[in-house]
Write a protein that holds these residues in place. Sequence first.
Motif, PDB file in Angstrom:
ATOM      1  N   ASP A  19       0.982  -1.196  -0.136  1.00 25.07           N
ATOM      2  CA  ASP A  19       0.100   0.089  -0.015  1.00 25.07           C
ATOM      3  C   ASP A  19       0.948   1.192   0.074  1.00 25.07           C
ATOM      4  N   ALA A  20       1.849   1.160  -0.872  1.00 25.75           N
ATOM      5  CA  ALA A  20       2.854   2.269  -0.993  1.00 25.75           C
ATOM      6  C   ALA A  20       3.200   2.616  -2.362  1.00 25.75           C
ATOM      7  N   MET A  21       4.040   3.546  -2.666  1.00 19.14           N
ATOM      8  CA  MET A  21       4.412   3.891  -4.212  1.00 19.14           C
ATOM      9  C   MET A  21       5.749   4.185  -4.185  1.00 19.14           C
ATOM     10  N   GLU A  22       6.175   4.408  -5.661  1.00 18.26           N
ATOM     11  CA  GLU A  22       7.493   4.965  -5.611  1.00 18.26           C
ATOM     12  C   GLU A  22       7.051   6.347  -5.977  1.00 18.26           C
ATOM     13  N   ARG A  23       8.306   7.502  -6.077  1.00 20.58           N
ATOM     14  CA  ARG A  23       7.969   8.885  -5.970  1.00 20.58           C
ATOM     15  C   ARG A  23       8.490   9.607  -7.054  1.00 20.58           C
ATOM     16  N   THR A  24       7.953  10.579  -7.517  1.00 21.29           N
ATOM     17  CA  THR A  24       8.799  11.738  -8.564  1.00 21.29           C
ATOM     18  C   THR A  24       9.308  12.431  -7.538  1.00 21.29           C
ATOM     19  N   ARG A  25      10.280  13.202  -8.231  1.00 20.94           N
ATOM     20  CA  ARG A  25      10.927  14.496  -7.546  1.00 20.94           C
ATOM     21  C   ARG A  25       9.902  15.406  -6.779  1.00 20.94           C
ATOM     22  N   GLU A  48      20.530  17.471  -3.270  1.00 21.57           N
ATOM     23  CA  GLU A  48      20.997  16.979  -4.701  1.00 21.57           C
ATOM     24  C   GLU A  48      20.434  15.493  -4.800  1.00 21.57           C
ATOM     25  N   ILE A  49      19.934  15.284  -5.929  1.00 20.10           N
ATOM     26  CA  ILE A  49      19.692  13.753  -6.315  1.00 20.10           C
ATOM     27  C   ILE A  49      20.930  13.176  -7.155  1.00 20.10           C
ATOM     28  N   TYR A  50      21.352  12.135  -6.811  1.00 17.70           N
ATOM     29  CA  TYR A  50      22.370  11.716  -7.545  1.00 17.70           C
ATOM     30  C   TYR A  50      22.042  10.385  -8.164  1.00 17.70           C
ATOM     31  N   SER A  51      22.131  10.346  -9.490  1.00 20.65           N
ATOM     32  CA  SER A  51      21.878   9.155 -10.276  1.00 20.65           C
ATOM     33  C   SER A  51      22.577   8.719 -11.318  1.00 20.65           C
ATOM     34  N   THR A  52      22.548   7.569 -11.903  1.00 24.73           N
ATOM     35  CA  THR A  52      23.674   6.887 -12.959  1.00 24.73           C
ATOM     36  C   THR A  52      22.669   6.482 -14.077  1.00 24.73           C
ATOM     37  N   PRO A  53      22.697   7.072 -15.333  1.00 27.01           N
ATOM     38  CA  PRO A  53      21.949   6.701 -16.551  1.00 27.01           C
ATOM     39  C   PRO A  53      21.789   5.217 -16.399  1.00 27.01           C
ATOM     40  N   GLY A  54      20.538   4.817 -16.479  1.00 22.30           N
ATOM     41  CA  GLY A  54      20.146   3.361 -16.673  1.00 22.30           C
ATOM     42  C   GLY A  54      19.960   2.650 -15.220  1.00 22.30           C
ATOM     43  N   ALA A  55      20.534   3.080 -14.393  1.00 26.02           N
ATOM     44  CA  ALA A  55      20.065   2.693 -13.018  1.00 26.02           C
ATOM     45  C   ALA A  55      18.791   2.875 -12.339  1.00 26.02           C
TER      46      ALA A  55
END
Length: 76
Positions: free
Chosen positions: A36-42, A58-65
């Motif tokens: 009963d949860a969700m993934e979130r947008t920024r 900051e939000i750190y991400s790697t392309p494809g991750a």
Amino acid sequence: MDAEYSRLLIDDWVLPDVGASIKAANMDVNMMLMFDAMERTRGQWERLLGSAGLEIVEIYSTPGAAESVIETRVRR
């Protein structure tokens, strides 16, 4: 948390507002069905963290991750 130097790091998914990958959409549905949860947008992360008195540095991400690291601090 000390506003000058404390940081909270969150390792989680940050979905795009539109055009999420099939893997991300599937994970969002799984979160809803199992927890009963969700993934979130920024924007959703900003509102959630803001309600706790935090702000995103900051939000750190790697392309494809799939996951990102969200760096937060006490709102100034």
